[in-house]
Enzyme design. Structure first.
Site, PDB file in Angstrom:
ATOM      1  N   GLU A  25     -22.447  -1.748  46.389  1.00 58.52           N
ATOM      2  CA  GLU A  25     -23.206  -2.430  45.338  1.00 58.52           C
ATOM      3  C   GLU A  25     -23.975  -3.602  45.941  1.00 58.52           C
ATOM      4  OE1 GLU A  25     -20.745  -3.609  42.015  1.00 58.52           O
ATOM      5  OE2 GLU A  25     -22.481  -4.249  40.843  1.00 58.52           O
ATOM      6  N   ASN A 172     -23.229   2.454  33.881  1.00 60.49           N
ATOM      7  CA  ASN A 172     -21.943   2.031  34.468  1.00 60.49           C
ATOM      8  C   ASN A 172     -21.244   1.080  33.506  1.00 60.49           C
ATOM      9  OD1 ASN A 172     -20.023   1.173  36.809  1.00 60.49           O
ATOM     10  ND2 ASN A 172     -20.923  -0.762  36.127  1.00 60.49           N
ATOM     11  N   GLU A 173     -19.987   1.278  33.285  1.00 63.19           N
ATOM     12  CA  GLU A 173     -19.176   0.388  32.430  1.00 63.19           C
ATOM     13  C   GLU A 173     -19.974  -0.059  31.199  1.00 63.19           C
ATOM     14  OE1 GLU A 173     -17.077  -2.689  34.646  1.00 63.19           O
ATOM     15  OE2 GLU A 173     -15.900  -1.153  35.684  1.00 63.19           O
ATOM     16  N   TYR A 239      -8.551  -0.636  38.654  1.00 62.88           N
ATOM     17  CA  TYR A 239      -8.284  -1.486  39.820  1.00 62.88           C
ATOM     18  C   TYR A 239      -6.820  -1.890  39.857  1.00 62.88           C
ATOM     19  CZ  TYR A 239     -13.273  -2.081  40.782  1.00 62.88           C
ATOM     20  OH  TYR A 239     -14.590  -1.866  41.116  1.00 62.88           O
ATOM     21  N   GLU A 295     -14.536   3.933  40.684  1.00 61.82           N
ATOM     22  CA  GLU A 295     -14.173   2.575  41.119  1.00 61.82           C
ATOM     23  C   GLU A 295     -12.655   2.466  41.119  1.00 61.82           C
ATOM     24  OE1 GLU A 295     -16.236  -0.853  39.508  1.00 61.82           O
ATOM     25  OE2 GLU A 295     -18.089   0.316  39.289  1.00 61.82           O
ATOM     26  N   GLN A 344     -15.022  -1.775  47.573  1.00 64.59           N
ATOM     27  CA  GLN A 344     -16.323  -1.251  47.919  1.00 64.59           C
ATOM     28  C   GLN A 344     -16.426  -1.112  49.439  1.00 64.59           C
ATOM     29  OE1 GLN A 344     -19.570  -3.358  46.178  1.00 64.59           O
ATOM     30  NE2 GLN A 344     -18.717  -3.311  44.104  1.00 64.59           N
TER      31      GLN A 344
END
Ligand code: AHR
Length: 492
Positions: A25, A172-173, A239, A295, A344
């Site tokens: 990103e 995204n999200e 996460y 992710e 990432q």
């Protein structure tokens, strides 16, 4: 002594190589200084891409790379990142540190990076703040080889042939940074935007819808019900945060309790995949729609003294275990999980590489990805490992061992196994049902639980040959040291 039973007669799903993907990103030093230094940099580069980084990623066999975000994606306007660099728009990266984004790394540069690495590009397009026309024209720009305004613009910018990008994320999200939408609203928007994402000749798209955050099963239900037949993949973000979002915990300073909490939270991934898959199975029993875990990874407090908006963190043996466990979980769910992208790539969150000026180091997570590479495109084999629950507190327990096993086209069997104990070694007796080992090649990553690599000592944590694997009548036997990840490849 724990038993590991591998049933070679019970062949399961193919492990898509894209499970070993990464995410990059415009965040902190991931793109700029991480992969891209510009052609005029004294750091050795090809067309601006760091040679050392590209070589390491090729060596790791990186199959797919997601870009440009993340939250950045829903504020990214692709036209800002094409054409002569000196006339590209300079803007604020509002999500990540408020720094200037000069757009010198755009579509052409990203696709050149993927070409150099030899990986597939996965582009997340802007649904949150972009238009349908903008998304549609980006795809035309990248994928159409005939006569059209976008194909002409691409050629004017130096690229005659289309790149034929396959993987497209439609936002995204979007439940959060991508527009704060409800599931119903996003499902409608998804339907509209994806309609204009065209399949050009030779470039069929694999469309990935924004999926749930962690255990938001309602999001999955609504998306599958309203738009499941119009997508090829549904994303999942989860996460591993040892503490809470206010105080996530240090990347390098932690005790045994935090070690086990981190691994326990990592193991949640299995429950999440089972939960979302069960919903998907109702709408898509033939498993046409992939679950794309685009992710995942650890998220700690940033390294002291670094920009809080840059999400820079160190990477220890604990991260190696988190990677090993997650990758084993994805392998075991490879009937539904067809892609995953750790967050990432470089210098951000659970990175596989860290850089400091011209210096570069490979993290323990990098080594796990490389050790697990033989699973890419292999066939998952049925396996069972006897587990004992361990930990330092009653309500924080994890299994001591965690494994996955696959067989490649030549019939070689690869076992990856993690010892989650930070104090005790484990003896493992492996029974290979339907196969006899003739030779073994194995490597192991092990060290103290908080060991990590620094620019001064970049090889403090690195894999070593694992000599302790013995061929027995029934299969194999070996002792896994505390806090270790092993890869054992058996030739029949
Ligand atoms: O990976 C960092 C951020 O985490 C991403 O930009 C976003 O999608 C997620 O919330």
């Amino acid at each position: 002594m724990s038993k590991l039973v591998v049933n070679t007669y019970n062949k399961k799903s193919r492990i898509d190589k894209n499970i070993y993907g990464n995410f990059s990103e415009h965040l902190g030093r991931c793109i700029y200084n991480g992969v891209y230094v510009g052609e005029d940099s004294p750091i050795p580069n090809d067309k601006g891409m760091r040679r050392d980084v590209v070589a390491a990623l090729r060596d790791m066999k990186l199959p797919v790379l997601r870009w440009p975000g993340g939250c950045f994606a829903d504020e990214y306007h692709w036209r800002d990142g094409i054409g002569p660099k000196e006339s590209r728009k300079k803007m604020i990266n509002t999500h990540w540190g408020g720094v200037t984004e000069d757009n010198s790394f755009g579509t052409h540069e990203f696709l050149e990076l993927c070409r150099q690495i030899g990986c597939e590009p996965y582009i997340t397009a802007n649904l949150g703040s972009g238009t349908v026309q903008e998304m549609s024209e980006w795809i035309e720009y990248m994928n159409f080889g005939g006569v059209s305004p976008m194909a002409a613009l691409r050629e004017q910018n130096g690229q005659k042939e289309p790149w034929c990008v396959k993987y497209i994320g439609i936002g995204n999200e979007n439940w959060g940074c991508g527009g704060s939408m409800t599931a119903e609203y996003y499902a409608n928007e998804y339907r509209r935007y994806q309609t204009y994402c065209r399949n050009y000749p030779g470039a069929p798209l694999f469309k990935i819808a924004c999926g749930p955050s962690g255990g938001d099963y309602r999001w999955t239900e609504v998306l599958m019900r309203e738009a499941g037949r119009m997508m090829n993949g549904l994303a999942l973000h989860y996460y591993t945060v040892p503490g809470d979002w206010g105080h996530k915990g240090s990347a390098t300073v932690f005790d045994e309790k935090e070690w086990y909490v981190t691994l326990m939270k990592t193991l949640e991934m299995d429950k999440l995949i089972k939960g979302h898959s069960a919903i998907m199975d109702r709408y898509d029993p033939r498993k046409r729609v992939a679950l794309v875990v685009d992710e995942w990874g650890t998220w700690y407090d940033v390294e002291p003294g670094t920009n809080p908006g840059f999400l820079y963190q160190q990477n220890t043996m604990r991260d190696a275990l988190v990677a090993g466990i997650n990758l084993n979980i994805f392998n075991k769910h490879s009937d539904r999980v067809k892609m995953a992208n750790i967050a990432q790539l470089i210098n951000v969150l659970q990175a596989v590489i860290l850089t400091d000026g011209e210096k570069m180091l490979l993290t323990p997570t990098y080594h796990v990805f490389k050790m697990y590479a033989p699973h890419q495109n292999a066939t998952l084999l049925d396996s069972f490992i006897q587990q004992e629950y361990i930990g330092v507190e009653e309500n924080v327990k994890v299994p001591d061992l965690h494994e996955s096993v696959s067989e490649d086209e030549e019939g070689n069997i690869t076992i990856t196994v993690c010892n989650l104990s930070c104090t005790d070694s484990k003896d493992v007796d492996t029974i290979l049902v339907g196969a006899k080992a003739s030779s073994v090649d194995a490597e192991i990553l092990t060290n103290k639980m908080d060991a990590f690599n620094t620019f001064e000592s970049p090889e403090n944590v690195k894999p070593a040959q694992f000599d302790g694997v013995k061929i027995t009548e029934e299969g194999l036997s070996f002792t896994l040291p505390a806090c270790s990840v092993a890869r054992i490849t058996v030739k029949k």
